[in-house]
Design an enzyme around this catalytic site. Structure first.
Site, mmCIF file in Angstrom:
data_model
loop_
_atom_site.group_PDB
_atom_site.id
_atom_site.type_symbol
_atom_site.label_atom_id
_atom_site.label_comp_id
_atom_site.label_asym_id
_atom_site.label_seq_id
_atom_site.Cartn_x
_atom_site.Cartn_y
_atom_site.Cartn_z
ATOM 1 N N CYS A 51 36.813 116.861 62.226
ATOM 2 C CA CYS A 51 37.748 117.787 61.580
ATOM 3 C C CYS A 51 37.536 119.223 62.052
ATOM 4 C CB CYS A 51 37.586 117.728 60.063
ATOM 5 S SG CYS A 51 37.872 116.092 59.357
ATOM 6 N N TYR A 436 40.977 131.533 34.371
ATOM 7 C CA TYR A 436 41.966 132.595 34.583
ATOM 8 C C TYR A 436 41.297 133.964 34.616
ATOM 9 C CZ TYR A 436 45.034 136.427 33.351
ATOM 10 O OH TYR A 436 45.658 137.639 33.338
#
Length: 463
Positions: A51, A436
């Protein structure tokens, strides 16, 4: 130990992720006095990251050796008999042995086994076209392939590259060639790049690639590779046009490397990959195992077998096989089809089913697409992100998610991958307690916005 007191022998065919993970895990569980391990690898390298090859070619990874997780010498130091440049040419299941040939000398010999691991990987698709084997045409599956391509780039004066195919490897290699200062043309058989996405999401990738200066040629199939008087590649031809090329990179995809297994009478699936049980044992066999890019795996969303060539799966397969061979117990339950890539700063991610996958599986579904940002809109660096979500009609079960955006977009797909694995509905997803803060996300994360919209679509569809 075998019944006569002699130590058991594990033979591994293939020295990369699945094969050497299996060997290493088996060695952790059984010492050399109990288990002899012999591994055959036909190439020059073992335990490397395929990869990472596009990023090495593009210059992000400066040194080839950084892609090597463990050298042959390191494996041998752990009493794993890794034989490099040795290709297995025959599996004799009935007698429990394999025939191997030294690639350099041609010498052949038989090696018996108590357990056999087939980890032969996949081979790049190389269409049977005129000129396809000309100097300057390259696949990029192994470190040998990557080195050959870099050697060609070092010798080539021209700066025109044609990439054939626009899947993960094609897109990544197009970026690599741009980074090396080449004029890049991508010839793609599909209507949009990244056929692992739905066409509407692939269009976003198309636009981004053109923004990098890449010439995109979609709905075009290569018919031949043209060569010059010196025999080297000079252009790629389709039915309608010719595209000048000083180097050609094949990024058409891969197929399971299973000719050896097929000749031994082992079972293959619809995609020509080996079929195994949950323990990664080849179906119908007691002591033959298989893992990595040469096998098919269960798609947990559709319930169908798929061929997915990814190092993440290959390493897990190897761990499972090594645990079972070493006397433990482990299973590989399946996949949800998660993958992520990038084109420069554009991140591309998907998990689960595309629309055509869902139709093929006989599922009825709703789709929604939302535009949001990777951060709070008022925070510096906020950039757009597109999320597409598929949910099963009536049940609301999540079926798939595709994401295209800038920084922070790609890894958001992991939220959906976990939800798919858990069999969550889109309504259940709306209650997920995600992290968040303005630098990381809007107060409603884009994935949750899509889940809310998908929930509403499912409820409308049941009225």
């Amino acid at each position: 130990m075998t019944m006569n007191g002699a130590r058991e022998r594990l033979v591994v065919i293939g020295g990369d992720a699945a094969g050497m993970s299996a060997a290493s895990q088996a060695r952790r569980l059984k010492d050399p006095g109990e288990l002899e391990i012999v591994a055959f690898e036909r190439g020059h390298f073992a335990s490397f990251s395929a990869c990472g090859i596009p990023y090495w070619v593009g210059g992000d990874v400066p040194d080839r050796d950084r892609l090597i997780a463990r050298t042959p010498e390191e494996h041998r130091a752990r009493d794993i008999g890794l034989r490099m440049r040795t290709e297995v040419t025959e599996i004799d299941v009935a007698r429990g042995r394999v025939r191997a040939r030294d690639v350099d000398s041609g010498a052949e010999s038989w090696t018996s086994y108590d357990n056999l691991v087939i980890a032969t990987g996949a081979r790049p698709v190389r269409p049977d076209l005129p000129g396809i084997d000309a100097p300057g045409v390259h696949g990029v599956q192994t470190l040998d392939d990557g080195q050959a391509l870099l050697d060609t780039l070092a010798r080539t004066r021209g700066r025109r590259a044609v990439v054939v195919g626009a899947g993960y490897i094609g897109v990544e290699m197009a970026e690599a060639m741009i980074r090396r200062g080449y004029e890049v043309t991508v010839v793609n058989r599909g209507s949009e790049p990244m056929s692992t996405l739905d066409p509407d999401m692939g269009r976003l990738v198309h636009t981004a690639m053109e923004g990098l200066g890449i010439t995109m040629v979609d709905d075009a199939e290569v018919t031949k590779v043209l060569t010059g008087e010196d025999g080297r590649v000079r252009a790629v031809a389709t039915e309608d046009a010719e595209f000048p090329a000083d180097v050609v990179v094949l990024g058409i995809g891969v197929r399971p490397e299973t000719a050896l297994a097929e000749a031994a009478g082992l079972p293959l699936g619809a995609h020509r990959g080996l079929l195994t049980d949950l323990a990664m044992r080849v179906r119908g066999q007691e002591n033959v195992w298989a893992g990595g890019d040469c096998v098919e795996v269960l798609d947990l969303v559709s319930g169908q077998e798929r061929h997915i060539a990814l190092g993440t799966h290959a390493n897990k397969h190897g761990q499972v096989i090594g645990t079972n061979v070493g006397g433990g117990y482990a299973t590989f339950p399946g996949v949800v089809g998660t993958a992520v890539s990038k084109v420069c700063d554009l991140e591309i991610a998907r998990t689960g089913l595309r629309e055509k996958d869902a139709r093929r599986a006989g599922l009825q579904f709703e789709t929604v697409t939302v535009e949001s940002t990777n951060r709070a809109g008022y925070y510096p660096g906020a950039s757009p992100m597109t999320v597409k979500m598929l949910a099963e009609r009536r049940t609301g079960r999540l079926l798939g998610v595709q994401i295209v955006g800038r920084e922070g977009a790609g890894k958001r797909v992991d939220i959906a991958a976990v939800a798919l694995t858990a069999g969550m509905t889109v309504e259940q997803m709306t209650a997920l307690d995600l992290g968040y803060a303005p630098p990381f996300s809007p107060v409603w994360d884009p994935v949750l916005v899509a889940a809310r919209k998908a929930t509403a679509a499912v409820k409308r569809g049941t009225v």
